[in-house]
Motif scaffolding. Structure first.
Motif, PDB file in Angstrom:
ATOM      1  N   PHE A  45      -6.870  -2.869   6.230  1.00 48.57           N
ATOM      2  CA  PHE A  45      -6.080  -4.065   6.489  1.00 48.57           C
ATOM      3  C   PHE A  45      -5.330  -4.581   5.257  1.00 48.57           C
ATOM      4  O   PHE A  45      -4.292  -5.228   5.398  1.00 48.57           O
ATOM      5  N   VAL A  46      -5.851  -4.324   4.047  1.00 51.52           N
ATOM      6  CA  VAL A  46      -5.280  -4.999   2.878  1.00 51.52           C
ATOM      7  C   VAL A  46      -4.548  -4.081   1.906  1.00 51.52           C
ATOM      8  O   VAL A  46      -3.835  -4.571   1.032  1.00 51.52           O
ATOM      9  N   LEU A  47      -4.707  -2.761   2.021  1.00 58.15           N
ATOM     10  CA  LEU A  47      -4.150  -1.862   1.002  1.00 58.15           C
ATOM     11  C   LEU A  47      -2.730  -1.428   1.325  1.00 58.15           C
ATOM     12  O   LEU A  47      -2.512  -0.662   2.275  1.00 58.15           O
ATOM     13  N   PRO A  48      -1.729  -1.871   0.558  1.00 59.02           N
ATOM     14  CA  PRO A  48      -0.369  -1.375   0.752  1.00 59.02           C
ATOM     15  C   PRO A  48      -0.167  -0.078  -0.038  1.00 59.02           C
ATOM     16  O   PRO A  48      -0.970   0.269  -0.906  1.00 59.02           O
ATOM     17  N   GLU A  49       0.907   0.624   0.260  1.00 55.69           N
ATOM     18  CA  GLU A  49       1.238   1.827  -0.492  1.00 55.69           C
ATOM     19  C   GLU A  49       1.842   1.432  -1.835  1.00 55.69           C
ATOM     20  O   GLU A  49       2.641   0.508  -1.924  1.00 55.69           O
ATOM     21  N   SER A  50       1.443   2.119  -2.909  1.00 57.40           N
ATOM     22  CA  SER A  50       1.952   1.805  -4.251  1.00 57.40           C
ATOM     23  C   SER A  50       3.065   2.737  -4.702  1.00 57.40           C
ATOM     24  O   SER A  50       3.798   2.423  -5.646  1.00 57.40           O
ATOM     25  N   LEU A  51       3.195   3.886  -4.049  1.00 54.08           N
ATOM     26  CA  LEU A  51       4.191   4.879  -4.471  1.00 54.08           C
ATOM     27  C   LEU A  51       5.257   5.009  -3.391  1.00 54.08           C
ATOM     28  O   LEU A  51       5.034   5.659  -2.365  1.00 54.08           O
ATOM     29  N   PRO A  52       6.433   4.386  -3.580  1.00 54.80           N
ATOM     30  CA  PRO A  52       7.479   4.422  -2.557  1.00 54.80           C
ATOM     31  C   PRO A  52       8.045   5.830  -2.386  1.00 54.80           C
ATOM     32  O   PRO A  52       7.926   6.669  -3.284  1.00 54.80           O
ATOM     33  N   PRO A  53       8.651   6.119  -1.233  1.00 56.40           N
ATOM     34  CA  PRO A  53       9.153   7.469  -0.951  1.00 56.40           C
ATOM     35  C   PRO A  53      10.083   8.026  -2.021  1.00 56.40           C
ATOM     36  O   PRO A  53      10.018   9.224  -2.335  1.00 56.40           O
TER      37      PRO A  53
END
Length: 428
Positions: free
Chosen positions: A185-193
């Motif tokens: 629920f809380v972890l966003p992606e840190s490395l964008p495409p």
């Protein structure tokens, strides 16, 4: 662009994940030797090599799969790799709790090592969201998380182990699964495409390819081997601490748990707080060398301690050496670009995993040999593995010193772009 200031819940999740990685290890340290003795029907001397082999099995799987998970995170992002491996770890701790024999125990531990290789993606996450000049402190957060895990884990393991040697495995599994659900629920992606690696390359995602890849950057290659030697010394200590303190000081599981709690508390204080101030003051190079030198003295102190209380004094002083590894990791991270962080961290994790394979076997074997019937000395020398660790840490110090002597203090005229990503690599 990767966010340098991610949501606090995401940073909190990464920290908790790292804490739980070590919490799971810390919980079982006080009871794993007893479980091995129970399942094998042996004693302290015969359990030593088996405990070492159990730790080596875990580390061997990390060696094999850390580069793969690191490369996958470079290509597809950190979030899926972290969450999937975390789920696997939680389920596997529960499998360890019901192990009916040694074969089951070793198989479950092997799977746990595969899942535990998520440290590479977590380290990549930290590199993604931390400015280059602050990465030594960022990697200090990893050390602080590990320290905190050892504050809580061994103490809980020692206490819970008094009620049943399998209960700590259950607790580790439940806590890890709760954190996995939280992360969903809380972890966003840190490395964008746009910053990910364009293609996945199996040649760079295996241990051999990953380790060979370290050679592209001379300072990375040298410091990685120095970190390897330091961890080889540390894993030898991990494998023999319970057996050593029981044999020499007649410590119980509770005593062992409390001693490891002090180790973790000191490590968390140094790497979570002191390192943030000391490393910038000393500089990363000097901090790494000083940290390694303190480690050498600490291992000698552990092996020479004549009473259990002396170990606590050595622990407090020796914990100052914890500034060494994050300083080295910060230097390494600043030398490579965003799309290689996972691969490089995977390579380093593979080296550390090799240390985890060799170190426990070496430590357990040396301990058993120097207290056994065929020991080379008239009197038992239970501190022998720690003296070996001191020599290994001294070798790591020498490798780091030579590496620094061959590279410029400015990391060979390193240049950075607007995103703080290294563009000119380390050169000799």
């Amino acid at each position: 662009m990767a966010p340098l200031h991610p949501p606090k819940p995401a940073v909190r999740f990464i920290f908790i994940t790292l804490v739980l990685d070590v919490l799971g290890l810390g919980l079982i340290i006080p009871v794993a030797p007893r479980l091995v003795e129970q399942l094998s029907g042996g004693n302290e001397a015969t359990a030593g090599p088996l405990v070492g082999l159990l730790g080596a099995t875990y580390a061997a799987m990390q060696f094999l799969f850390a580069p793969l998970l690191g490369s996958l995170s470079d290509r597809y992002g950190r979030r899926p790799v972290i969450l999937i491996s975390l789920l696997g770890s939680g389920l596997d701790y529960l499998a360890l709790a019901i192990a009916p024999n040694l074969a089951w125990l070793f198989i479950a531990r092997a799977i746990n090592g595969l899942s535990g290789a998520n440290i590479t993606a977590a380290a990549g996450y930290i590199a993604d969201v931390t400015p280059p000049e602050k990465r030594a402190a960022g990697f200090g957060m990893i050390g602080a998380a590990f320290g905190l895990g050892f504050v809580i884990g061994p103490a809980m393991g020692g206490i819970l182990g008094e009620y049943g040697i399998r209960i700590p495995f259950i607790v580790a599994g439940v806590l890890t699964l709760i954190n996995w659900l939280y992360g969903c629920f809380v972890l966003p992606e840190s490395l964008p495409p746009e910053k990910r690696r364009k293609t996945f390359n199996w040649k760079r995602a295996n241990p051999a390819g990953s380790l060979l890849g370290l050679r592209r950057y001379p300072i990375v290659f040298g410091l990685a081997w120095a970190i390897f030697l330091l961890n080889l010394a540390q894993y030898g200590l991990h494998a023999t601490w319970v057996l050593y303190t029981k044999y020499r000081y007649d410590w119980s599981s509770r005593d062992v748990g409390l001693s490891l709690m002090v180790v973790g508390l000191c490590a968390a204080a140094v790497q979570g707080g002191l390192a943030r101030r000391v490393i910038p003051m000393l500089g990363e190079r000097r901090a790494m060398l000083i940290g390694f030198a303190i480690a050498v003295l600490a291992y000698i102190g552990y092996g020479a301690a004549t009473a259990g209380w002396v170990l606590y004094a050595v622990i407090v002083i020796g914990s100052l050496g914890a500034i060494g590894q994050p300083a080295g990791q910060g230097l390494i991270s600043r030398t490579v670009g965003a799309d290689e962080q996972g691969e490089i961290q995977g390579g380093i994790t593979s080296l550390v995993s090799v240390a985890g394979v060799v170190g426990p076997i070496l430590g357990g074997t040396v301990f058993g040999y120097f207290i056994g019937e065929h020991r080379p000395l008239a009197e038992p020398l239970p501190g022998a593995p720690f003296f070996v660790s001191a020599m290994l840490a001294a070798a790591g110090l020498a490798v780091a010193a030579v590496t620094f002597a061959r590279t410029s203090p400015a990391l060979a005229e390193e240049a950075t772009d607007a995103d703080g990503v290294a563009q000119v690599r380390s050169k000799t």
